[in-house]
Design a protein around this motif. Structure first.
Motif, PDB file in Angstrom:
ATOM      1  N   THR A 326       3.996  35.428  12.088  1.00 47.12           N
ATOM      2  CA  THR A 326       4.567  35.975  13.379  1.00 47.12           C
ATOM      3  C   THR A 326       4.276  37.503  13.581  1.00 47.12           C
ATOM      4  N   LEU A 327       4.413  37.724  14.654  1.00 47.29           N
ATOM      5  CA  LEU A 327       4.155  39.365  14.982  1.00 47.29           C
ATOM      6  C   LEU A 327       5.321  39.690  15.473  1.00 47.29           C
ATOM      7  N   LYS A 328       6.870  39.368  15.325  1.00 45.56           N
ATOM      8  CA  LYS A 328       7.609  39.762  15.505  1.00 45.56           C
ATOM      9  C   LYS A 328       7.975  41.014  14.858  1.00 45.56           C
ATOM     10  N   ILE A 329       8.636  42.164  15.557  1.00 46.02           N
ATOM     11  CA  ILE A 329       8.809  43.308  15.002  1.00 46.02           C
ATOM     12  C   ILE A 329       9.495  43.336  13.674  1.00 46.02           C
ATOM     13  N   GLY A 330       9.168  43.997  12.697  1.00 45.68           N
ATOM     14  CA  GLY A 330       9.722  44.095  11.324  1.00 45.68           C
ATOM     15  C   GLY A 330       9.049  43.015  10.553  1.00 45.68           C
ATOM     16  N   ALA A 331       8.217  42.022  10.889  1.00 45.66           N
ATOM     17  CA  ALA A 331       7.638  41.060  10.234  1.00 45.66           C
ATOM     18  C   ALA A 331       6.540  41.823   9.369  1.00 45.66           C
ATOM     19  N   CYS A 332       6.019  41.031   8.342  1.00 39.88           N
ATOM     20  CA  CYS A 332       4.727  41.652   7.402  1.00 39.88           C
ATOM     21  C   CYS A 332       3.751  41.963   8.397  1.00 39.88           C
ATOM     22  N   GLY A 333       3.194  43.082   8.070  1.00 39.31           N
ATOM     23  CA  GLY A 333       1.908  43.514   8.663  1.00 39.31           C
ATOM     24  C   GLY A 333       0.583  43.048   8.723  1.00 39.31           C
ATOM     25  N   ASP A 334       0.799  41.677   8.948  1.00 42.13           N
ATOM     26  CA  ASP A 334      -0.396  40.896   8.702  1.00 42.13           C
ATOM     27  C   ASP A 334      -0.993  40.437   9.942  1.00 42.13           C
ATOM     28  N   VAL A 335      -2.267  40.707  10.466  1.00 45.66           N
ATOM     29  CA  VAL A 335      -2.830  40.341  11.495  1.00 45.66           C
ATOM     30  C   VAL A 335      -4.498  39.923  11.398  1.00 45.66           C
ATOM     31  N   THR A 336      -4.629  38.849  12.013  1.00 42.73           N
ATOM     32  CA  THR A 336      -6.048  38.407  11.909  1.00 42.73           C
ATOM     33  C   THR A 336      -6.595  38.677  13.281  1.00 42.73           C
ATOM     34  N   ILE A 337      -7.686  39.360  13.322  1.00 43.52           N
ATOM     35  CA  ILE A 337      -8.546  39.208  14.711  1.00 43.52           C
ATOM     36  C   ILE A 337     -10.004  38.460  14.663  1.00 43.52           C
ATOM     37  N   LEU A 338      -9.688  37.580  15.663  1.00 38.18           N
ATOM     38  CA  LEU A 338     -10.729  36.491  15.712  1.00 38.18           C
ATOM     39  C   LEU A 338     -11.604  36.421  16.752  1.00 38.18           C
ATOM     40  N   LYS A 339     -12.912  36.185  16.689  1.00 35.62           N
ATOM     41  CA  LYS A 339     -13.750  36.128  17.598  1.00 35.62           C
ATOM     42  C   LYS A 339     -14.096  34.761  18.059  1.00 35.62           C
ATOM     43  N   MET A 340     -14.112  34.339  19.161  1.00 34.68           N
ATOM     44  CA  MET A 340     -14.550  32.988  19.726  1.00 34.68           C
ATOM     45  C   MET A 340     -15.972  33.078  19.941  1.00 34.68           C
ATOM     46  N   GLU A 341     -16.801  32.532  19.146  1.00 36.18           N
ATOM     47  CA  GLU A 341     -18.254  32.363  19.540  1.00 36.18           C
ATOM     48  C   GLU A 341     -18.753  31.116  20.209  1.00 36.18           C
ATOM     49  N   GLU A 342     -19.237  31.301  21.279  1.00 34.41           N
ATOM     50  CA  GLU A 342     -19.915  30.180  22.179  1.00 34.41           C
ATOM     51  C   GLU A 342     -21.349  30.077  22.071  1.00 34.41           C
ATOM     52  N   GLY A 343     -21.704  28.544  21.922  1.00 32.72           N
ATOM     53  CA  GLY A 343     -22.859  28.220  21.598  1.00 32.72           C
ATOM     54  C   GLY A 343     -23.077  26.692  21.121  1.00 32.72           C
ATOM     55  N   LYS A 344     -23.955  26.366  20.214  1.00 36.47           N
ATOM     56  CA  LYS A 344     -23.936  25.156  19.585  1.00 36.47           C
ATOM     57  C   LYS A 344     -23.836  25.125  17.984  1.00 36.47           C
ATOM     58  N   GLU A 348     -20.316  19.365   9.780  1.00 38.87           N
ATOM     59  CA  GLU A 348     -20.149  18.269   9.217  1.00 38.87           C
ATOM     60  C   GLU A 348     -18.665  17.863   8.930  1.00 38.87           C
ATOM     61  N   ASP A 349     -18.470  16.537   8.828  1.00 40.02           N
ATOM     62  CA  ASP A 349     -17.230  16.053   8.119  1.00 40.02           C
ATOM     63  C   ASP A 349     -17.566  15.780   6.686  1.00 40.02           C
ATOM     64  N   THR A 350     -16.641  15.010   6.014  1.00 37.39           N
ATOM     65  CA  THR A 350     -16.795  14.821   4.658  1.00 37.39           C
ATOM     66  C   THR A 350     -17.491  13.790   4.298  1.00 37.39           C
ATOM     67  N   SER A 351     -18.040  12.935   5.594  1.00 37.48           N
ATOM     68  CA  SER A 351     -18.982  11.768   5.052  1.00 37.48           C
ATOM     69  C   SER A 351     -20.289  11.889   5.658  1.00 37.48           C
ATOM     70  N   GLY A 352     -20.525  13.244   5.722  1.00 36.96           N
ATOM     71  CA  GLY A 352     -21.811  13.813   6.267  1.00 36.96           C
ATOM     72  C   GLY A 352     -22.392  13.500   7.630  1.00 36.96           C
ATOM     73  N   GLU A 353     -21.284  13.251   8.539  1.00 40.02           N
ATOM     74  CA  GLU A 353     -21.468  13.096  10.056  1.00 40.02           C
ATOM     75  C   GLU A 353     -21.410  14.337  10.511  1.00 40.02           C
ATOM     76  N   TRP A 354     -22.190  14.827  11.624  1.00 46.58           N
ATOM     77  CA  TRP A 354     -22.519  15.950  12.063  1.00 46.58           C
ATOM     78  C   TRP A 354     -21.984  15.859  13.505  1.00 46.58           C
ATOM     79  N   GLU A 355     -21.187  16.911  14.342  1.00 42.17           N
ATOM     80  CA  GLU A 355     -21.024  16.973  15.532  1.00 42.17           C
ATOM     81  C   GLU A 355     -21.450  18.362  16.057  1.00 42.17           C
ATOM     82  N   VAL A 356     -21.924  18.502  17.083  1.00 36.76           N
ATOM     83  CA  VAL A 356     -22.093  19.804  17.629  1.00 36.76           C
ATOM     84  C   VAL A 356     -20.770  20.463  18.495  1.00 36.76           C
ATOM     85  N   CYS A 357     -20.512  21.389  17.811  1.00 36.73           N
ATOM     86  CA  CYS A 357     -19.425  22.133  18.606  1.00 36.73           C
ATOM     87  C   CYS A 357     -19.653  23.173  19.372  1.00 36.73           C
ATOM     88  N   LYS A 358     -18.862  23.413  20.690  1.00 32.09           N
ATOM     89  CA  LYS A 358     -19.378  24.357  21.781  1.00 32.09           C
ATOM     90  C   LYS A 358     -18.740  25.652  21.164  1.00 32.09           C
TER      91      LYS A 358
END
Ligand SMILES: [Zn+2]
Length: 374
Positions: A326-344, A348-358
């Motif tokens: 949580t980012l409530k005031i007073g919570a631990c000062g933990d923040v992750t900054i993420l970038k959303m990359e667009e593309g192809k 893979e899943d754990t059975s070796g099937e691949w899907e192309v995520c956007k």
């Protein structure tokens, strides 16, 4: 005035229902302010997060990080923290006999905040992933059991600040029974792998966790979520009703695209999204938490849903929702900054099937307890 001010990022904090561009201020290791137009004058670090996503520090509810204690483990700071997870739950890598070493040599020295489940097996998973070990042998189950309920309960009582619960895996239903007994005596949660269903679910109560939700192993035996016709076994809906938590636990053998898709179509979404990172999954197919989150975006979950499943919800599961995820005031000062990359992005899943995520999420900055750690 502040140690760190993060400006102009898209803040997504499901714990407060927030999804808007605003600023976050961190001071003395805690969240100090959260709103538009925070005055950053005098701040030690000002981070421009324009075009980026700002979330509470991510929480990975299923990893193996007793690094150097067992072959199975990954280095938590490199494999988890640097990839965006400020807090992790080690899912039973050690048991009552070797948790002592995990605490002394890893948990106390890591930068990553580590909580643990203690394995109902006294030795934890020390034999896992030894060089040249074949994975299938792990799945067929172990005949030998070395379980000491008294010792397990004692170890939990001595380490309430770290140990959140008990992990059951790799044994027959007798092991679940013993794990249930130990969890009741220690009054803690039970995480069980999604095997031997629907039997295993009978032992699970409100707040307990089923992990490896979407594995596709032994489907003809109804071992997991689906029956042989691809329908969700009805006992799962009952479990959801009584408050059992459903966790992804991707790992090296426990995430199948088709099972996840069928489950989600029938209303079984994950409560928590976790990696099951270990030495057999961190170089693929799981990679890291943002990658597993990306797979669920591809499966149609919203960005808010995947962030909720990696912040507010896992924080609630481990009983820390006021200070973590949580980012409530007073919570631990933990923040992750993420970038959303667009593309192809072929993933893979754990059975070796691949899907192309956007889309693929990637952590570009990680702050823990008010310090920039990556
Ligand atoms: Zn695991």
């Amino acid at each position: 005035m502040y140690d760190i001010v993060i400006k102009n990022g898209l803040v997504i904090d499901p714990s407060q229902g927030i999804k808007e561009v605003m600023d976050v201020a961190i001071h003395d290791g805690k969240i100090a302010d959260l709103r538009r137009g925070i005055n950053a004058t005098g701040a030690r670090y000002v981070i421009d997060a324009s075009g980026l996503i700002v979330t509470p520090g991510l929480i990975d509810l299923h990893v193996h990080c007793c690094y150097g204690i067992a072959h199975i483990a990954v280095n938590p700071d490199l494999a988890c923290l640097a990839k965006g997870s400020t807090t992790v739950l080690d899912a039973g890598s050690t048991g009552e006999l070797n948790f002592i070493g995990f605490k002394k040599y890893v948990i106390r020295n890591a930068e990553t905040r580590i909580y643990a489940l203690i394995n109902i097996e006294s030795q934890g998973m020390i034999e896992f992933s030894r060089p040249n070990q074949k994975w299938p042998s792990l799945i067929t189950g172990r005949d030998e059991m070395f379980i000491n309920i008294d010792g397990t309960v004692e170890e939990i009582k001595r380490n309430r600040d770290i140990i959140i619960g008990i992990k059951w895996a790799h044994h027959g239903i007798k092991g679940v029974e013993l794990a249930r007994e130990a969890a009741d005596r220690a009054q803690c949660l039970l995480m069980a792998e999604n095997h031997l269903q629907p039997e295993t679910l009978k032992y699970m109560r409100k707040g307990d966790v089923i992990t490896h939700l979407y594995h596709g192993l032994r489907m003809e035996q109804h071992d997991g979520l689906l029956d042989a016709d691809g329908n969700v076994q009805p006992e799962f809906f009952d479990a959801v009703k009584r408050g059992v938590i459903l966790d992804v636990g991707h790992g090296a053998a426990s995430f199948k695209w088709s099972v996840a898709r069928k489950g989600i179509e029938q209303g079984i979404k994950p409560d928590t999204i976790s990696t099951d990172l270990h030495s057999g999954s961190y170089n693929g197919p799981a990679y890291d938490l943002p990658t597993v989150m990306s797979k669920f975006l591809h499966l149609g979950l919203s960005l808010e849903e995947v962030i909720n499943a990696t912040t507010a919800k896992p924080a609630e599961v481990i009983g820390k929702k006021d200070v973590l995820g949580t980012l409530k005031i007073g919570a631990c000062g933990d923040v992750t900054i993420l970038k959303m990359e667009e593309g192809k992005f072929p993933l893979e899943d754990t059975s070796g099937e691949w899907e192309v995520c956007k889309q693929r999420l990637r952590a570009v900055k990680v702050i823990k307890d008010g310090r920039i750690v990556f």
